[in-house]
Design a protein around this motif. Sequence first.
Motif, PDB file in Angstrom:
ATOM      1  N   ARG A  17      -2.958 -46.104  29.816  1.00 33.91           N
ATOM      2  CA  ARG A  17      -1.733 -46.908  29.839  1.00 33.91           C
ATOM      3  C   ARG A  17      -0.485 -46.035  29.723  1.00 33.91           C
ATOM      4  O   ARG A  17       0.539 -46.352  30.329  1.00 33.91           O
ATOM      5  CB  ARG A  17      -1.778 -47.943  28.714  1.00 33.91           C
ATOM      6  CG  ARG A  17      -2.830 -49.014  28.951  1.00 33.91           C
ATOM      7  CD  ARG A  17      -2.793 -50.098  27.894  1.00 33.91           C
ATOM      8  NE  ARG A  17      -3.744 -51.158  28.198  1.00 33.91           N
ATOM      9  CZ  ARG A  17      -3.910 -52.249  27.458  1.00 33.91           C
ATOM     10  NH1 ARG A  17      -3.178 -52.423  26.364  1.00 33.91           N
ATOM     11  NH2 ARG A  17      -4.801 -53.166  27.803  1.00 33.91           N
ATOM     12  N   ALA A  21       2.537 -45.827  32.408  1.00 30.73           N
ATOM     13  CA  ALA A  21       3.923 -46.107  32.005  1.00 30.73           C
ATOM     14  C   ALA A  21       4.851 -44.980  32.426  1.00 30.73           C
ATOM     15  O   ALA A  21       5.965 -45.222  32.903  1.00 30.73           O
ATOM     16  CB  ALA A  21       3.991 -46.317  30.500  1.00 30.73           C
ATOM     17  N   ARG A  28       8.611 -46.350  32.203  1.00 30.28           N
ATOM     18  CA  ARG A  28       8.784 -47.558  31.398  1.00 30.28           C
ATOM     19  C   ARG A  28       8.575 -47.245  29.916  1.00 30.28           C
ATOM     20  O   ARG A  28       7.452 -47.037  29.459  1.00 30.28           O
ATOM     21  CB  ARG A  28       7.794 -48.615  31.848  1.00 30.28           C
ATOM     22  CG  ARG A  28       8.126 -49.254  33.198  1.00 30.28           C
ATOM     23  CD  ARG A  28       9.231 -50.291  33.068  1.00 30.28           C
ATOM     24  NE  ARG A  28       8.843 -51.378  32.188  1.00 30.28           N
ATOM     25  CZ  ARG A  28       8.212 -52.491  32.592  1.00 30.28           C
ATOM     26  NH1 ARG A  28       7.922 -52.655  33.873  1.00 30.28           N
ATOM     27  NH2 ARG A  28       7.909 -53.436  31.726  1.00 30.28           N
ATOM     28  N   ASP A  30       9.038 -49.362  27.382  1.00 31.62           N
ATOM     29  CA  ASP A  30       8.332 -50.447  26.704  1.00 31.62           C
ATOM     30  C   ASP A  30       6.819 -50.306  26.869  1.00 31.62           C
ATOM     31  O   ASP A  30       6.060 -50.439  25.893  1.00 31.62           O
ATOM     32  CB  ASP A  30       8.812 -51.813  27.199  1.00 31.62           C
ATOM     33  CG  ASP A  30       8.829 -51.946  28.717  1.00 31.62           C
ATOM     34  OD1 ASP A  30       8.513 -50.966  29.432  1.00 31.62           O
ATOM     35  OD2 ASP A  30       9.169 -53.049  29.210  1.00 31.62           O
ATOM     36  N   LEU A  31       6.372 -50.009  28.072  1.00 27.23           N
ATOM     37  CA  LEU A  31       4.941 -49.866  28.319  1.00 27.23           C
ATOM     38  C   LEU A  31       4.382 -48.606  27.651  1.00 27.23           C
ATOM     39  O   LEU A  31       3.233 -48.600  27.198  1.00 27.23           O
ATOM     40  CB  LEU A  31       4.662 -49.841  29.820  1.00 27.23           C
ATOM     41  CG  LEU A  31       5.040 -51.117  30.581  1.00 27.23           C
ATOM     42  CD1 LEU A  31       4.647 -50.987  32.041  1.00 27.23           C
ATOM     43  CD2 LEU A  31       4.402 -52.345  29.948  1.00 27.23           C
ATOM     44  N   ALA A  35       1.486 -48.629  24.988  1.00 27.03           N
ATOM     45  CA  ALA A  35       0.305 -47.784  25.174  1.00 27.03           C
ATOM     46  C   ALA A  35      -0.045 -47.074  23.872  1.00 27.03           C
ATOM     47  O   ALA A  35      -1.210 -47.006  23.469  1.00 27.03           O
ATOM     48  CB  ALA A  35       0.555 -46.766  26.290  1.00 27.03           C
ATOM     49  N   ALA A  46      -0.115 -57.276  25.341  1.00 25.50           N
ATOM     50  CA  ALA A  46       1.083 -56.607  25.851  1.00 25.50           C
ATOM     51  C   ALA A  46       2.025 -57.606  26.517  1.00 25.50           C
ATOM     52  O   ALA A  46       3.256 -57.519  26.375  1.00 25.50           O
ATOM     53  CB  ALA A  46       0.693 -55.507  26.825  1.00 25.50           C
ATOM     54  N   LEU A  50       6.043 -58.186  25.769  1.00 30.82           N
ATOM     55  CA  LEU A  50       7.077 -58.112  26.802  1.00 30.82           C
ATOM     56  C   LEU A  50       7.862 -59.412  26.876  1.00 30.82           C
ATOM     57  O   LEU A  50       9.080 -59.409  27.079  1.00 30.82           O
ATOM     58  CB  LEU A  50       6.437 -57.783  28.156  1.00 30.82           C
ATOM     59  CG  LEU A  50       5.737 -56.422  28.254  1.00 30.82           C
ATOM     60  CD1 LEU A  50       5.075 -56.273  29.613  1.00 30.82           C
ATOM     61  CD2 LEU A  50       6.711 -55.279  28.003  1.00 30.82           C
ATOM     62  N   GLU A 125      15.018 -51.412  24.810  1.00 35.82           N
ATOM     63  CA  GLU A 125      14.368 -52.304  25.772  1.00 35.82           C
ATOM     64  C   GLU A 125      15.035 -53.672  25.838  1.00 35.82           C
ATOM     65  O   GLU A 125      15.090 -54.293  26.906  1.00 35.82           O
ATOM     66  CB  GLU A 125      12.877 -52.418  25.442  1.00 35.82           C
ATOM     67  CG  GLU A 125      12.089 -51.211  25.898  1.00 35.82           C
ATOM     68  CD  GLU A 125      12.229 -50.984  27.400  1.00 35.82           C
ATOM     69  OE1 GLU A 125      12.123 -51.948  28.174  1.00 35.82           O
ATOM     70  OE2 GLU A 125      12.463 -49.826  27.802  1.00 35.82           O
TER      71      GLU A 125
END
Length: 286
Positions: A17, A21, A28, A30-31, A35, A46, A50, A125
Amino acid sequence: MSITSTSTLSSPLARERLVSALAADPPRLDLAALAIATLNQPHLDAAACLHTLDALAARVQLEMERHAGHGEVLAGLTALRHVLADIEGFRGNEDDFHSPENSFLDLVLERKVGLPISLSVLYLEVARRAGIPLYGVSFPGHFLVACSAGDHKLVVDPFHEGEILTEEGCKQLLERVAPQLRFNPSMLSPAPVELIAYRMLSNLRRVYLERSDYERGLAVVDLLLMLAPNHPGELRTRAALLANLGAYRAALKDVERCLELSPDAPDRERLEMTVRELRARAELLN
């Protein structure tokens, strides 16, 4: 929610992940943060996290309309701070600063406390979704966020309820968290997503090593070395963790890599001794 047992630790999932990301265009944050959170909770939702960020941003946008007369940048920061700090109560966890829970974005959203960097990720974010041009600042000892306002910068401290810092305030903060350093305006430069992820992982590594939690520490160092494959300090740390867990051959590989990368390292003699010890231990496993 408590930290899960080591049996559920899932470094491969976190790696997959995190790679995804960082490979996004643009990367990203946020990702990437989520992760890292899968190190603690592989089955975290997840999508729900978000959605929470989206909902917070929508509320910030509504609040921005109320402050529209204060200038776009200041209106954005005022709305962001009001929603996240005043209404939602996100703040620094000063009572239990060294808890690993402070580093996981899903738990920060749930518990509303965290570290300077995890709260900064939240601010960044939500701001991105609300159209506020905020960026991360890898300030020594205390992560911050900032945005440009004309010919100057507005610096925000999410750990202290979104306090806006002047340059003098930044100098005073540095005196508290890293008194051995002298302030330089370059300390307020934008931090890329990869650096933010690395610093989040470095915090976790420190926490786990202080607790002698070698399995979790190893999972974190694996990700650090994914980001910086030839980092001599991380290679040494992973070798020590692997040796503590009885993985002598893998530890030997890391120590030999250290010697290959830094043939003139000041601790070369100790590294060579470690190589001999690890080879001897590995042979006993045959």
